[in-house]
Design an enzyme around this catalytic site. Structure first.
Site, PDB file in Angstrom:
ATOM      1  N   TYR A   1      17.481  29.007   9.072  1.00 42.81           N
ATOM      2  CA  TYR A   1      16.324  29.700   9.655  1.00 42.81           C
ATOM      3  C   TYR A   1      16.330  29.610  11.183  1.00 42.81           C
ATOM      4  O   TYR A   1      16.650  28.567  11.744  1.00 42.81           O
ATOM      5  CB  TYR A   1      15.023  29.092   9.136  1.00 42.81           C
ATOM      6  CG  TYR A   1      14.726  29.444   7.706  1.00 42.81           C
ATOM      7  CD1 TYR A   1      14.485  30.766   7.325  1.00 42.81           C
ATOM      8  CD2 TYR A   1      14.677  28.449   6.726  1.00 42.81           C
ATOM      9  CE1 TYR A   1      14.219  31.089   6.015  1.00 42.81           C
ATOM     10  CE2 TYR A   1      14.394  28.768   5.409  1.00 42.81           C
ATOM     11  CZ  TYR A   1      14.166  30.096   5.056  1.00 42.81           C
ATOM     12  OH  TYR A   1      13.900  30.411   3.758  1.00 42.81           O
TER      13      TYR A   1
ATOM     14  N   LYS B   1       0.843  -1.207   0.000  1.00 38.65           N
ATOM     15  CA  LYS B   1       0.000   0.000   0.000  1.00 38.65           C
ATOM     16  C   LYS B   1       0.874   1.251   0.000  1.00 38.65           C
ATOM     17  O   LYS B   1       2.099   1.166   0.207  1.00 38.65           O
ATOM     18  CB  LYS B   1      -0.914  -0.020   1.229  1.00 38.65           C
ATOM     19  CG  LYS B   1      -0.165  -0.017   2.558  1.00 38.65           C
ATOM     20  CD  LYS B   1      -1.106  -0.330   3.728  1.00 38.65           C
ATOM     21  CE  LYS B   1      -0.344  -0.366   5.036  1.00 38.65           C
ATOM     22  NZ  LYS B   1      -1.169  -0.820   6.160  1.00 38.65           N
TER      23      LYS B   1
HETATM   24  C1  LIG Z   1      -0.404  -1.888   6.786  1.00 39.57           C
HETATM   25  C2  LIG Z   1      -0.956  -3.190   7.232  1.00 39.57           C
HETATM   26  C3  LIG Z   1      -0.117  -4.298   7.440  1.00 39.57           C
HETATM   27  C4  LIG Z   1       1.389  -4.223   7.377  1.00 39.57           C
HETATM   28  O1  LIG Z   1       1.876  -3.664   8.576  1.00 39.57           O
HETATM   29  P1  LIG Z   1       3.449  -3.513   8.876  1.00 39.57           P
HETATM   30  O2  LIG Z   1       3.509  -3.020  10.253  1.00 39.57           O
HETATM   31  O3  LIG Z   1       3.963  -2.538   7.878  1.00 39.57           O
HETATM   32  O4  LIG Z   1       4.041  -4.865   8.688  1.00 39.57           O
HETATM   33  C5  LIG Z   1      -0.714  -5.516   7.751  1.00 39.57           C
HETATM   34  N1  LIG Z   1      -2.048  -5.620   7.865  1.00 39.57           N
HETATM   35  C6  LIG Z   1      -2.877  -4.584   7.701  1.00 39.57           C
HETATM   36  C7  LIG Z   1      -4.327  -4.758   7.877  1.00 39.57           C
HETATM   37  C8  LIG Z   1      -2.359  -3.323   7.389  1.00 39.57           C
HETATM   38  O5  LIG Z   1      -3.181  -2.273   7.248  1.00 39.57           O
END
Ligand SMILES: *Cc1c(COP(=O)(O)O)cnc(C)c1O
Length: 364
Positions: free
Chosen positions: A252, A34
């Site tokens: 800054y 994702k």
């Molecule tokens: C993002 C997500 C994962 C992966 O999580 P990580 O901590 O990056 O391994 C697994 N399951 C679900 C439902 C998620 O939303």
């Protein structure tokens, strides 16, 4: 061309995936890609992870891109479909969906598509984000089993505290008690922290995300503690050098003031590239060093406040570094987890926030 670049290592992706399989040998691997592959580029990571058994994304467009690029594995929409039309398109591409709400069950019951779908039925076992409460889970399951548009049901939940001392025991018990009455169905539980810490939750599927990218899910540790290899190297160059006399400051807010002659390298990377402006904000005025940064292969510190397009590196002990010297913001010399730590955040956020203006290059 501006010298900033993100380099994505295919062999590091393969190494990290192999490590997941070694840790969870009996499980199929749903690689979570994702958020544009956690900022690495969806297609770049899908290629490096092509030995995974499935891919999990949020957007239907990402799922379609993967199918059209020829990936034949399971593809799962982690928040499910947002409309009947989306459900229809997902079904036509053979994309699986999470079902976490009553409206999503109703959509499945109403839909008229030619091939039934695989669904992942999500339980809210304590995270209180998505999913059916334990008391409602079995009824949701019965409705889906009776639905002609449903081909298979995978039982799924997500842990809120797999990465800290609270652990997963309470949620795992709730999940197991709730599903014990259901006919044996495939189960999917483990994110990266669960894979690394709780072998008892390695079920039919595991769902690693962050560990595949070579960053640690557990605060206070870095990827190398688990033999993970960083996939992204964020690099740039020194584009100017300034020498501060004692009492002069840089950037800054004059946040850093030299107390001795200090050589400062100006690096072509700023918060508009995704570098966290917060590094060092938590330190006192006397101790104004920010994050680790590597120049010419040597580790030094950032100084002062990160600007939109530039930041400052202490070159006092790297006298040979001049304009054009290579800089690693994070990668194998400087762990993204260490930078995240001094910015009060996690590697996930830094990787996902690499800006679209940073060119991505893939290497073996
Ligand atoms: C993002 C997500 C994962 C992966 O999580 P990580 O901590 O990056 O391994 C697994 N399951 C679900 C439902 C998620 O939303």
């Amino acid at each position: 061309m501006r010298p900033i670049q993100a380099t994505i290592s295919q062999s590091a992706l393969q190494h990290n995936l192999a490590l997941v399989k070694k840790r969870a040998p009996g499980s199929k691997v749903m690689a979570v890609v994702k958020a544009n592959g956690y900022g690495h580029g969806l297609m770049n990571v899908a290629r490096g992870l092509s030995a995974a058994d499935g891919f999990a994304v949020l957007g239907l467009n990402e799922a379609i891109d993967l199918r059209e690029a020829g990936f034949e594995q399971t593809i799962l929409l982690l928040e499910g479909a947002f409309s009947v039309l989306e459900l229809d398109v997902a079904a036509s591409y053979g994309v699986d969906v999470v079902v976490h709400s009553i409206p999503q069950i109703e959509m499945l019951e109403l839909a008229k598509f030619s091939r039934p779908m695989n669904v992942h039925l999500k339980m809210n076992s304590g995270m209180n984000r998505l999913g059916f409460k334990p008391a409602d889970y079995s009824q949701a399951y019965q409705r889906l089993s009776a639905c002609k548009n449903v081909q298979s049901i995978t039982l799924m939940t997500h842990f809120a505290t797999a990465d800290d001392e609270t652990g997963i025991t309470a949620q795992l018990n709730i999940f197991q008690t709730t599903v014990s009455g259901l006919i044996k169905q495939p189960v999917s539980l483990a994110n990266s922290a669960t894979i690394l810490r709780y072998p008892q939750a390695h079920t039919d599927w595991v769902r690693p995300g962050i560990m595949l990218y070579g960053s640690s899910p557990i605060t206070g540790t870095t990827a190398t503690d688990f033999d993970l290899k960083p996939v992204m190297t964020l690099s740039s160059e020194i584009i100017s050098v300034q020498t501060l006399q004692a009492g002069e400051s840089v950037g800054y807010g004059k946040l850093f003031t030299a107390n001795k002659t200090t050589r400062v390298g100006i690096v072509a990377c700023g918060y508009a590239d995704g570098y966290p402006r917060h590094v060092g904000q938590y330190l006192s005025h006397e101790n104004q060093h920010g994050a680790k940064i590597a120049v010419n292969g040597k580790i030094t510190q950032t100084l002062g406040r990160v600007s939109m397009d530039m930041l400052f590196a202490d070159l006092t002990d790297i006298p040979e570094a001049n304009i054009g010297a290579p800089v690693e913001l994070w990668g194998s010399q400087v762990s993204v987890d260490a930078v995240a730590n001094v910015a009060g955040t996690v590697g996930y956020e830094l990787l996902c926030a690499v800006a679209p203006r940073v060119p991505i290059k893939t290497v073996d």
